[in-house]
Write a protein that holds these residues in place. Structure first.
Motif, PDB file in Angstrom:
ATOM      1  N   THR A 122       0.835  -1.200   0.000  1.00 23.67           N
ATOM      2  CA  THR A 122       0.000   0.000   0.000  1.00 23.67           C
ATOM      3  C   THR A 122       0.871   1.253   0.000  1.00 23.67           C
ATOM      4  OG1 THR A 122      -1.741  -1.180   1.193  1.00 23.67           O
ATOM      5  CG2 THR A 122      -1.822   1.230   1.247  1.00 23.67           C
ATOM      6  N   LYS A 123       1.923   1.210   0.821  1.00 21.42           N
ATOM      7  CA  LYS A 123       2.855   2.337   0.873  1.00 21.42           C
ATOM      8  C   LYS A 123       3.545   2.527  -0.477  1.00 21.42           C
ATOM      9  CE  LYS A 123       6.744   4.075   3.590  1.00 21.42           C
ATOM     10  NZ  LYS A 123       7.699   3.775   4.660  1.00 21.42           N
ATOM     11  N   THR A 124       3.940   1.417  -1.101  1.00 18.28           N
ATOM     12  CA  THR A 124       4.599   1.475  -2.409  1.00 18.28           C
ATOM     13  C   THR A 124       3.646   2.025  -3.460  1.00 18.28           C
ATOM     14  OG1 THR A 124       5.982  -0.415  -1.815  1.00 18.28           O
ATOM     15  CG2 THR A 124       5.816   0.112  -4.150  1.00 18.28           C
ATOM     16  N   ILE A 125       2.398   1.578  -3.428  1.00 24.25           N
ATOM     17  CA  ILE A 125       1.400   2.083  -4.383  1.00 24.25           C
ATOM     18  C   ILE A 125       1.209   3.585  -4.190  1.00 24.25           C
ATOM     19  CG2 ILE A 125      -1.075   2.056  -4.913  1.00 24.25           C
ATOM     20  CD1 ILE A 125      -0.963  -1.000  -4.488  1.00 24.25           C
ATOM     21  N   GLU A 126       1.136   4.025  -2.951  1.00 21.77           N
ATOM     22  CA  GLU A 126       1.004   5.464  -2.677  1.00 21.77           C
ATOM     23  C   GLU A 126       2.204   6.229  -3.229  1.00 21.77           C
ATOM     24  OE1 GLU A 126      -1.367   7.559  -1.538  1.00 21.77           O
ATOM     25  OE2 GLU A 126      -2.610   5.776  -1.746  1.00 21.77           O
ATOM     26  N   HIS A 127       3.390   5.641  -3.038  1.00 22.26           N
ATOM     27  CA  HIS A 127       4.603   6.281  -3.562  1.00 22.26           C
ATOM     28  C   HIS A 127       4.506   6.428  -5.080  1.00 22.26           C
ATOM     29  CE1 HIS A 127       8.814   7.212  -4.271  1.00 22.26           C
ATOM     30  NE2 HIS A 127       8.865   6.198  -5.116  1.00 22.26           N
ATOM     31  N   TYR A 128       4.085   5.348  -5.765  1.00 26.30           N
ATOM     32  CA  TYR A 128       3.975   5.402  -7.217  1.00 26.30           C
ATOM     33  C   TYR A 128       2.860   6.335  -7.672  1.00 26.30           C
ATOM     34  CZ  TYR A 128       7.495   1.808  -7.857  1.00 26.30           C
ATOM     35  OH  TYR A 128       8.682   1.127  -7.887  1.00 26.30           O
ATOM     36  N   LYS A 129       1.791   6.404  -6.903  1.00 27.40           N
ATOM     37  CA  LYS A 129       0.723   7.357  -7.238  1.00 27.40           C
ATOM     38  C   LYS A 129       1.245   8.783  -7.135  1.00 27.40           C
ATOM     39  CE  LYS A 129      -3.439   4.717  -6.116  1.00 27.40           C
ATOM     40  NZ  LYS A 129      -4.591   4.592  -5.212  1.00 27.40           N
ATOM     41  N   GLN A 130       2.006   9.072  -6.066  1.00 25.84           N
ATOM     42  CA  GLN A 130       2.582  10.413  -5.924  1.00 25.84           C
ATOM     43  C   GLN A 130       3.569  10.691  -7.053  1.00 25.84           C
ATOM     44  OE1 GLN A 130       4.247  10.531  -1.988  1.00 25.84           O
ATOM     45  NE2 GLN A 130       2.267  10.860  -0.999  1.00 25.84           N
ATOM     46  N   LEU A 131       4.357   9.668  -7.394  1.00 26.77           N
ATOM     47  CA  LEU A 131       5.313   9.814  -8.498  1.00 26.77           C
ATOM     48  C   LEU A 131       4.582  10.081  -9.808  1.00 26.77           C
ATOM     49  CD1 LEU A 131       8.337   9.649  -9.151  1.00 26.77           C
ATOM     50  CD2 LEU A 131       8.035   7.219  -9.546  1.00 26.77           C
ATOM     51  N   GLU A 132       3.498   9.359 -10.044  1.00 30.23           N
ATOM     52  CA  GLU A 132       2.701   9.571 -11.254  1.00 30.23           C
ATOM     53  C   GLU A 132       2.115  10.986 -11.266  1.00 30.23           C
ATOM     54  OE1 GLU A 132      -1.093   7.633 -13.642  1.00 30.23           O
ATOM     55  OE2 GLU A 132      -0.858   7.222 -11.509  1.00 30.23           O
ATOM     56  N   GLU A 133       1.619  11.412 -10.116  1.00 35.96           N
ATOM     57  CA  GLU A 133       1.045  12.761 -10.028  1.00 35.96           C
ATOM     58  C   GLU A 133       2.113  13.815 -10.307  1.00 35.96           C
ATOM     59  OE1 GLU A 133      -0.805  15.515  -6.512  1.00 35.96           O
ATOM     60  OE2 GLU A 133      -1.423  13.415  -6.549  1.00 35.96           O
ATOM     61  N   THR A 134       3.293  13.599  -9.749  1.00 32.58           N
ATOM     62  CA  THR A 134       4.402  14.532  -9.995  1.00 32.58           C
ATOM     63  C   THR A 134       4.774  14.552 -11.472  1.00 32.58           C
ATOM     64  OG1 THR A 134       5.268  14.154  -7.769  1.00 32.58           O
ATOM     65  CG2 THR A 134       6.794  15.073  -9.376  1.00 32.58           C
ATOM     66  N   GLN A 177       2.794  13.788 -13.974  1.00 31.23           N
ATOM     67  CA  GLN A 177       1.706  14.445 -14.706  1.00 31.23           C
ATOM     68  C   GLN A 177       1.857  15.968 -14.605  1.00 31.23           C
ATOM     69  OE1 GLN A 177      -0.525  13.317 -16.729  1.00 31.23           O
ATOM     70  NE2 GLN A 177      -0.302  11.135 -16.394  1.00 31.23           N
ATOM     71  N   LYS A 178       2.163  16.434 -13.398  1.00 31.64           N
ATOM     72  CA  LYS A 178       2.345  17.882 -13.216  1.00 31.64           C
ATOM     73  C   LYS A 178       3.539  18.371 -14.033  1.00 31.64           C
ATOM     74  CE  LYS A 178       0.227  18.252  -8.648  1.00 31.64           C
ATOM     75  NZ  LYS A 178       0.464  18.465  -7.211  1.00 31.64           N
ATOM     76  N   SER A 179       4.626  17.600 -14.019  1.00 34.02           N
ATOM     77  CA  SER A 179       5.816  17.977 -14.791  1.00 34.02           C
ATOM     78  C   SER A 179       5.505  18.002 -16.279  1.00 34.02           C
ATOM     79  CB  SER A 179       6.957  16.990 -14.530  1.00 34.02           C
ATOM     80  OG  SER A 179       7.367  17.047 -13.190  1.00 34.02           O
ATOM     81  N   LEU A 180       4.738  17.025 -16.725  1.00 32.41           N
ATOM     82  CA  LEU A 180       4.347  16.978 -18.132  1.00 32.41           C
ATOM     83  C   LEU A 180       3.496  18.193 -18.488  1.00 32.41           C
ATOM     84  CD1 LEU A 180       4.366  15.373 -20.775  1.00 32.41           C
ATOM     85  CD2 LEU A 180       2.365  14.133 -19.940  1.00 32.41           C
ATOM     86  N   ARG A 189       4.365  21.026 -21.155  1.00 36.68           N
ATOM     87  CA  ARG A 189       3.456  21.426 -22.244  1.00 36.68           C
ATOM     88  C   ARG A 189       3.219  22.932 -22.213  1.00 36.68           C
ATOM     89  NH1 ARG A 189      -0.634  16.622 -21.146  1.00 36.68           N
ATOM     90  NH2 ARG A 189       0.294  15.041 -22.486  1.00 36.68           N
ATOM     91  N   GLN A 190       2.992  23.455 -21.030  1.00 32.53           N
ATOM     92  CA  GLN A 190       2.750  24.897 -20.899  1.00 32.53           C
ATOM     93  C   GLN A 190       3.982  25.680 -21.338  1.00 32.53           C
ATOM     94  OE1 GLN A 190      -0.211  26.338 -20.127  1.00 32.53           O
ATOM     95  NE2 GLN A 190       0.784  28.225 -20.701  1.00 32.53           N
ATOM     96  N   SER A 191       5.159  25.190 -20.938  1.00 35.49           N
ATOM     97  CA  SER A 191       6.404  25.853 -21.345  1.00 35.49           C
ATOM     98  C   SER A 191       6.560  25.821 -22.862  1.00 35.49           C
ATOM     99  CB  SER A 191       7.610  25.180 -20.690  1.00 35.49           C
ATOM    100  OG  SER A 191       7.595  25.380 -19.303  1.00 35.49           O
ATOM    101  N   ALA A 192       6.250  24.684 -23.456  1.00 36.34           N
ATOM    102  CA  ALA A 192       6.342  24.563 -24.921  1.00 36.34           C
ATOM    103  C   ALA A 192       5.374  25.538 -25.596  1.00 36.34           C
ATOM    104  CB  ALA A 192       6.053  23.134 -25.363  1.00 36.34           C
TER     105      ALA A 192
END
Length: 146
Positions: free
Chosen positions: A53-65, A67-70, A74-77
């Motif tokens: 569960t902790k690992t899944i949360e970590h990966y969810k946060q990583l995915e969210e980060t 997505q935000k970076s992407l 895109r906005q920068s482009a």
């Protein structure tokens, strides 16, 4: 929930025609051992579930980060594209102004050179007239010498 220690400490009252105490104790010992094994396995599974569960949360946060970076990328482009278009339009406008100014300078220079040419032509015509007049006067003088 009954703990293995509860089973181990359980005392039964004795009756005349009761069960064989040694057989009951042996059976309870087997149950205690199985119960302890199941408890340990259950705890291990709970620990593993918590870790996953902790690992899944970590990966969810990583995915969210990510997505935000992407989205930031895109906005920068988009910003770069817009700024580039604005800069290109500015360069084109400046080039058009420079071309118009240069064209005007060329036209003015052409008019000035044309005027100079007309002036030179006029001077040449005047010089020709003077030379003709001088030659005519010289011929008359030569005619008068005879």
């Amino acid at each position: 929930m009954i703990r293995p220690i509860d089973i181990q400490n359980k005392e039964f009252s004795k009756k005349i025609k009761g069960y064989d105490c040694d057989e009951v104790d042996d059976f309870l010992d087997a149950i205690i051992q199985d119960y302890e094994t199941l408890g340990k396995e259950n705890q291990a599974l709970k620990d593993r579930l918590a870790l996953m569960t902790k690992t899944i949360e970590h990966y969810k946060q990583l995915e969210e980060t990510m997505q935000k970076s992407l989205e930031v990328a895109r906005q920068s482009a988009d910003d770069i594209r817009n700024n580039t278009n604005i800069e290109a339009q500015t360069i084109i406008s400046k080039a058009k102004l420079d071309a118009a100014r240069l064209s005007k300078q060329i036209d003015e220079e052409h008019i000035r050179k044309h005027q100079e040419m007309l002036n030179v032509k006029s001077e040449v015509e005047q010089y020709k007239l003077q030379v003709k007049s001088l030659c005519s006067n010289m011929i008359k003088m030569m005619d008068n010498i005879d």
